[in-house]
Design an enzyme around this catalytic site. Structure first.
Site, mmCIF file in Angstrom:
data_model
loop_
_atom_site.group_PDB
_atom_site.id
_atom_site.type_symbol
_atom_site.label_atom_id
_atom_site.label_comp_id
_atom_site.label_asym_id
_atom_site.label_seq_id
_atom_site.Cartn_x
_atom_site.Cartn_y
_atom_site.Cartn_z
ATOM 1 N N SER A 9 41.181 -22.774 -17.901
ATOM 2 C CA SER A 9 42.170 -22.236 -18.082
ATOM 3 C C SER A 9 42.604 -21.397 -19.466
ATOM 4 O O SER A 9 41.837 -20.430 -19.640
ATOM 5 C CB SER A 9 43.470 -23.139 -17.724
ATOM 6 O OG SER A 9 44.618 -22.626 -17.492
ATOM 7 N N ASP A 68 44.087 -19.748 -5.784
ATOM 8 C CA ASP A 68 44.852 -20.059 -7.191
ATOM 9 C C ASP A 68 45.844 -19.113 -7.648
ATOM 10 O O ASP A 68 45.865 -17.876 -7.560
ATOM 11 C CB ASP A 68 43.538 -19.741 -8.218
ATOM 12 C CG ASP A 68 43.950 -20.312 -9.754
ATOM 13 O OD1 ASP A 68 45.188 -20.229 -10.107
ATOM 14 O OD2 ASP A 68 43.072 -20.738 -10.493
ATOM 15 N N HIS A 88 44.546 -23.778 -8.658
ATOM 16 C CA HIS A 88 44.150 -23.685 -10.293
ATOM 17 C C HIS A 88 43.546 -25.004 -10.636
ATOM 18 O O HIS A 88 43.040 -24.817 -11.984
ATOM 19 C CB HIS A 88 45.406 -23.495 -11.063
ATOM 20 C CG HIS A 88 44.983 -22.808 -12.496
ATOM 21 N ND1 HIS A 88 44.489 -21.698 -12.593
ATOM 22 C CD2 HIS A 88 45.429 -23.438 -13.762
ATOM 23 C CE1 HIS A 88 44.330 -21.431 -13.926
ATOM 24 N NE2 HIS A 88 44.933 -22.631 -14.738
#
Ligand code: MLT
Length: 201
Positions: free
Chosen positions: A102, A152, A183
């Site tokens: 991320s 996501d 995610h």
């Protein structure tokens, strides 16, 4: 930068640079390093920015909207830190493979966007396009693994494909792995990253 360094048993294996997600710390991804390359030395760094108490690697103006000036500054900070750490811990700075999730994947991608030869390869879990409108340095056959989720909401599939295209146009060799989730970081994508890693390194 606040970090953990663990010397590995295999001197030949690349050093894994671990870069956590928003709200994470330098301990989060240690189990992933163990799954992907147990013999590697590991440098796990904590992001220097705080967003409501949550560590990050660079500021954002809102969800998905990056503070470009800070991104550039923090990318340089991390790049400089890698140089420093390679001297302190005596590892070859040309043998660093990033493993980021991320926000950590985004700063890893930003390192590739801004500095030629900063990384030998990269495992990017749910990355976004860090910047647009710049020419990337030559990534000459650099192996990159991207794990993404079909659902996501933070990194839509179109953005993953855009990032893949940008990296490939700069010469990287990108492998995409898709999960039918959002995610979150899944065990199966980490296992796929491990299989990919052993193919290239
Ligand atoms: C970012 O800000 O880097 C991305 O939105 C991913 C995240 O950390 O939520």
């Amino acid at each position: 930068m606040k970090h953990i360094y663990q010397k590995g048993s295999n001197e030949e294996a690349p050093v894994l640079l671990l870069l956590h997600g928003t709200g994470g710390t330098e301990t989060d991804l240690l189990p992933l390093a163990e799954m992907v390359s147990p013999g590697s030395s590991v440098l796990s760094v904590r992001g220097n920015v705080l967003e409501n108490g949550m560590p990050r690697f660079f500021r954002r103006l809102s969800e998905g909207v990056f503070d470009e000036e800070d991104l550039i500054l923090r990318t340089k900070e991390l790049h400089d830190y890698l140089e420093l750490a390679s001297k302190e811990y005596d590892f070859d700075k040309k043998k660093v493979v990033a493993l980021g999730y991320s926000n950590g994947a985004n700063i890893a991608a930003s390192l590739m966007f801004h500095y030629e030869g900063a990384l030998k390869g990269a495992i990017l879990h749910h990355p976004m396009v860090p910047r647009r409108g710049i020419t990337l340095p030559a990534l000459s056959d650099m192996p990159v693994f991207i794990a993404a989720g079909n659902n996501d909401p933070i990194c839509p599939a179109a953005e993953t494909n855009e990032l893949t295209r940008m990296l490939e146009e700069a010469g990287a060799k990108v492998d995409n792995h898709w999960e039918n989730y959002g995610h979150q970081l899944t065990r199966s994508e980490v296992e796929a990253a491990g299989t990919w890693f052993h193919r290239y390194f």
